[in-house]
Design a protein around this motif. Structure first.
Motif, short mmCIF file in Angstrom:
data_model
loop_
_atom_site.label_atom_id
_atom_site.label_comp_id
_atom_site.label_asym_id
_atom_site.label_seq_id
_atom_site.Cartn_x
_atom_site.Cartn_y
_atom_site.Cartn_z
N ILE A 3 0.83 -1.16 -0.07
CA ILE A 3 0.00 -0.12 -0.09
C ILE A 3 0.91 1.22 0.02
O ILE A 3 1.48 1.53 1.13
N LYS A 5 1.38 5.54 -0.98
CA LYS A 5 0.77 6.77 -0.52
C LYS A 5 0.37 7.81 -1.64
O LYS A 5 1.28 7.59 -2.55
N ASP A 96 -9.55 7.70 6.83
CA ASP A 96 -8.55 6.97 6.01
C ASP A 96 -9.13 5.90 5.05
O ASP A 96 -10.00 5.19 5.54
N VAL A 98 -8.24 3.27 1.34
CA VAL A 98 -7.21 2.75 0.30
C VAL A 98 -8.00 2.62 -1.06
O VAL A 98 -9.36 1.98 -1.03
N ALA A 120 -2.30 0.00 -5.05
CA ALA A 120 -3.13 0.37 -4.00
C ALA A 120 -2.48 1.51 -3.31
O ALA A 120 -1.01 1.76 -3.14
N PHE A 121 -3.37 2.64 -3.09
CA PHE A 121 -2.78 3.72 -2.23
C PHE A 121 -3.69 4.20 -1.10
O PHE A 121 -5.07 4.17 -1.18
N LEU A 122 -2.89 4.59 -0.14
CA LEU A 122 -3.63 5.36 1.03
C LEU A 122 -3.81 6.60 0.86
O LEU A 122 -3.07 7.35 0.41
N CYS A 141 -11.38 0.85 -0.14
CA CYS A 141 -11.24 0.04 0.90
C CYS A 141 -11.28 0.72 2.24
O CYS A 141 -10.58 1.64 2.39
N VAL A 143 -9.91 1.07 6.03
CA VAL A 143 -8.91 0.98 6.85
C VAL A 143 -9.21 0.71 8.27
O VAL A 143 -8.46 -0.35 9.03
N ILE A 204 -7.44 -6.44 0.35
CA ILE A 204 -6.78 -5.72 1.17
C ILE A 204 -6.98 -6.26 2.58
O ILE A 204 -8.09 -6.19 3.19
#
Length: 205
Positions: A3, A5, A96, A98, A120-122, A141, A143, A204
């Protein structure tokens, strides 16, 4: 899956982090929206569109075009599908979350897509991002166990019910709503969708 950013260099080919907006009132109003155990999407919400930030999003974000502000909330850990529009989408992370994203350019001529190409990126709470038109995306998704809340800004009418006939061949066969082309994974069992995602239905943890 790693994951990353949205502040990482790797995100720049998919979108950008927005600067110069005050999302305080938008995030506050979103606290009144439901967070179900599955996923809910509402294209247009009057209370969100009545906020002062609506004008900034319309003028700065979309060059003065009519827009809608809605939300996507809930609990989700899977890819399930990818969609794209003919324009950028603006998201504001209330919690937060994803995003699982890819490139429209990687869709094969037969409209299938290999899920191994997904990244995948937060998106941290309070962050606004532009997701480019050629970026494949779908429901975020969560967190935290409480689920996710995400503001969704798009040109007015996007993701609303089709009011015209579409062909059952070619790219037209992917259109499931106005300005929405969707490719699903067979595991997701999305009624009426083209099951063109090949490979793992990414999860995830």
């Amino acid at each position: 899956m790693k994951i990353q950013k949205v502040t990482d260099l790797a995100f720049r080919k998919y979108g950008q982090v927005l600067e110069g907006y005050d999302f305080t009132s938008l995030i506050k109003e979103m606290k009144h929206t439901p967070v179900p155990e599955d996923v809910i999407y509402v294209p247009s919400v009057e209370e969100l569109e009545a906020l002062d930030v609506m004008k900034d999003l319309q003028n700065k974000g979309y060059g003065g075009l009519p827009i809608q502000i809605g939300y996507c909330n809930g609990h989700n850990k899977k890819l399930n599908a990818v969609e794209y529009h003919r324009n950028s989408e603006i998201n504001v992370a209330v919690t937060d979350l994803v995003l699982l994203i890819g490139h429209q350019q990687d869709i094969e001529p037969d409209h299938t897509y290999d899920t191994s190409k997904i990244e995948a990126f937060l998106v941290p709470a309070g962050t606004g991002i532009e997701v480019y038109a050629t970026t494949l995306h779908y429901a975020p998704c969560h967190v935290n166990e409480g689920g996710f809340q995400c503001v969704v800004v798009l040109p007015k009418g996007t993701n609303t019910e089709l009011t015209f006939p579409t062909e059952k061949t070619g790219e037209d066969s992917l259109m499931t709503a106005k300005n929405k082309w969707l490719i699903a994974h067979e595991d997701a069992k999305i009624e009426g969708a083209f099951n063109g995602l090949k490979g793992e239905n990414i999860t995830i943890d």
